[in-house]
Design a protein around this motif. Sequence first.
Motif, short mmCIF file in Angstrom:
data_model
loop_
_atom_site.label_atom_id
_atom_site.label_comp_id
_atom_site.label_asym_id
_atom_site.label_seq_id
_atom_site.Cartn_x
_atom_site.Cartn_y
_atom_site.Cartn_z
N TYR A 19 9.21 3.63 5.81
CA TYR A 19 8.99 4.97 5.95
C TYR A 19 7.50 5.09 6.16
O TYR A 19 7.05 6.42 5.75
CB TYR A 19 9.84 5.60 5.03
N PHE A 20 6.67 4.50 6.38
CA PHE A 20 5.08 4.66 6.37
C PHE A 20 4.75 5.48 7.45
O PHE A 20 3.82 5.84 7.28
CB PHE A 20 4.36 3.06 6.42
N PHE A 21 5.66 5.75 8.42
CA PHE A 21 5.22 6.45 9.49
C PHE A 21 5.02 8.11 9.03
O PHE A 21 4.39 8.84 9.82
CB PHE A 21 6.45 6.63 10.61
N VAL A 22 5.44 8.30 7.79
CA VAL A 22 5.18 9.49 7.40
C VAL A 22 3.70 9.81 6.69
O VAL A 22 3.16 10.81 6.68
CB VAL A 22 6.07 10.09 6.16
N VAL A 23 3.16 8.69 6.88
CA VAL A 23 1.86 8.66 6.37
C VAL A 23 0.77 8.09 7.51
O VAL A 23 -0.34 9.08 7.84
CB VAL A 23 1.57 7.32 5.29
N ALA B 40 0.93 -0.93 -0.08
CA ALA B 40 0.07 0.12 0.04
C ALA B 40 1.07 1.40 -0.06
O ALA B 40 0.45 2.22 -0.30
CB ALA B 40 -0.80 -0.03 1.19
N PHE B 41 2.09 1.04 0.51
CA PHE B 41 2.99 2.39 0.54
C PHE B 41 3.26 3.11 -1.07
O PHE B 41 3.31 4.25 -1.21
CB PHE B 41 4.24 2.01 0.94
N LEU B 42 2.84 2.20 -1.88
CA LEU B 42 3.06 2.55 -3.50
C LEU B 42 2.18 3.72 -3.75
O LEU B 42 2.23 4.46 -4.62
CB LEU B 42 2.88 1.37 -4.35
N ALA B 43 0.92 3.97 -3.00
CA ALA B 43 0.13 4.90 -3.15
C ALA B 43 0.39 6.21 -2.75
O ALA B 43 -0.05 7.28 -2.92
CB ALA B 43 -1.30 4.56 -2.45
N TRP B 44 1.63 6.34 -2.05
CA TRP B 44 2.13 7.58 -1.52
C TRP B 44 3.57 7.67 -1.94
O TRP B 44 4.20 6.70 -2.33
CB TRP B 44 2.33 7.59 0.10
N PRO B 45 4.34 8.82 -2.08
CA PRO B 45 5.60 9.07 -2.30
C PRO B 45 6.52 8.81 -1.22
O PRO B 45 7.52 9.70 -0.82
CB PRO B 45 5.78 10.70 -2.84
N VAL B 46 6.59 7.69 -0.90
CA VAL B 46 7.42 7.26 0.13
C VAL B 46 8.07 6.03 -0.64
O VAL B 46 7.76 5.06 -1.31
CB VAL B 46 7.03 6.72 1.45
N SER C 208 -5.40 -3.10 11.17
CA SER C 208 -4.49 -2.20 10.48
C SER C 208 -4.98 -1.96 8.94
O SER C 208 -5.06 -0.74 8.62
CB SER C 208 -3.18 -2.90 10.24
N LEU C 209 -5.69 -2.84 8.28
CA LEU C 209 -6.38 -2.79 7.01
C LEU C 209 -7.46 -1.76 7.07
O LEU C 209 -7.77 -0.87 6.19
CB LEU C 209 -6.61 -4.10 6.58
N ALA C 210 -8.20 -2.00 7.98
CA ALA C 210 -9.28 -1.18 8.41
C ALA C 210 -9.05 0.39 8.44
O ALA C 210 -9.73 1.31 8.04
CB ALA C 210 -10.32 -1.74 9.41
N ARG C 211 -8.02 0.55 9.15
CA ARG C 211 -7.64 1.77 9.50
C ARG C 211 -7.09 2.51 8.21
O ARG C 211 -7.25 3.66 7.99
CB ARG C 211 -6.35 1.78 10.51
N LEU C 212 -6.48 1.43 7.30
CA LEU C 212 -5.91 2.09 6.15
C LEU C 212 -7.03 2.61 5.16
O LEU C 212 -6.81 3.45 4.58
CB LEU C 212 -4.95 1.13 5.43
N MET C 213 -8.00 1.54 5.16
CA MET C 213 -9.16 2.16 4.35
C MET C 213 -9.83 3.33 4.90
O MET C 213 -10.54 4.01 4.18
CB MET C 213 -10.17 0.80 4.55
N ARG C 214 -9.93 3.77 6.01
CA ARG C 214 -10.24 4.68 6.61
C ARG C 214 -9.47 6.02 6.23
O ARG C 214 -9.80 7.05 5.99
CB ARG C 214 -10.33 4.79 8.24
N ILE C 215 -8.24 5.91 6.07
CA ILE C 215 -7.23 6.95 5.68
C ILE C 215 -7.75 7.14 4.09
O ILE C 215 -7.77 8.14 3.78
CB ILE C 215 -5.93 6.47 6.14
N GLY C 216 -7.85 5.89 3.45
CA GLY C 216 -8.26 6.08 2.08
C GLY C 216 -6.90 6.06 1.29
O GLY C 216 -6.15 6.66 1.44
N LEU C 217 -6.70 5.48 0.13
CA LEU C 217 -5.70 5.19 -0.74
C LEU C 217 -5.92 6.55 -1.82
O LEU C 217 -6.96 6.49 -2.36
CB LEU C 217 -5.84 3.78 -1.57
N PRO C 218 -4.99 7.14 -2.10
CA PRO C 218 -5.08 8.06 -2.80
C PRO C 218 -5.27 7.73 -4.43
O PRO C 218 -4.71 6.55 -4.83
CB PRO C 218 -3.60 8.83 -2.80
#
Length: 207
Positions: free
Chosen positions: A140-144, A129-135, A192-202
Motif C-alpha cells: 500500500y505504499f502508493f498512498v505515500v 521503509a513503509f514502517l515510517a508511515w501509517p500504512v 528508488s532509494l534516492a527518491r525515498l531519501m528525497r521524500i524523507g523518512l518521517p
Amino acid sequence: MGGTGHGAEAALDSRYGIRDERLLTGATVITLLRTVIAAGLAAAAAYEQELWLLVTSLVVYWIGDMADGGYARWRDCETRIGAVVDILCDRFNAAAFYLGLAWLQPDLSPAIFVYLAEFMVVDCFLSIAFLAWPVRSPNYFFVVDRTIWLWNWSKPAKAVNSALFAVLLLVTGWMWVGLGIALALLVLKCVSLARLMRIGLPVPAGA
C-alpha cells in the motif's frame, strides 16, 4: 512527497491503515511453514548436491509467499508485524536458494552475489521503509509515493524482481545476462532509494 495530500488522506482509509497488531495469524503461520520447508529443501539440496531439490525449495518459497499474502487478504488479517515477518522470511528463503545455487553452479556466482546485494540490502531497506508511515505493508505504499510503489511492489515489479532473474539462471545458465539483470535491478533499487531519501523518512514527534 509525491501525492502528499492524497497520501495523508488515503493512509487513514481503513483499507490501507494500521489495525490491531498481533504476531500469530493464519498468514504468519503459512509464512513460517513455507520458510522452514523451503529452507530445509535448500539445505538438503546442498547436502545431496541435487538441483531438483533446490528448484523445489524455490517453488515452495514462491507458492508459500503467494499463499500467505492471499490468505491475509482473504481473511482480512494483514498486519505490519506480518508484513515484516514476510519480508525477513523472503530474504532467508532467497538467500538459502541462491547460496545453494552458487554452491551447485559456481560459474553463476558473480550474478548471484550482485542480486543478493540488491535483494538483501537495498531492497530490504526499501521494503521496511513503509514502517515510517501509517500504512499496513509495502503493498500500500502508493498512498505515500506511487512511483516507488510501481517500481517495486506492483505485481509486474514483484514478478521481475523475484522471478525473472531466478528463472533465467535456471533455464539458460547465462551468467552474463543474469549479471546484467542483477545490475539493472540494483540500479533501479538505488534510484528508488534516492527518491525515498528525497521524500524523507518521517521523524517521530519529540525526537
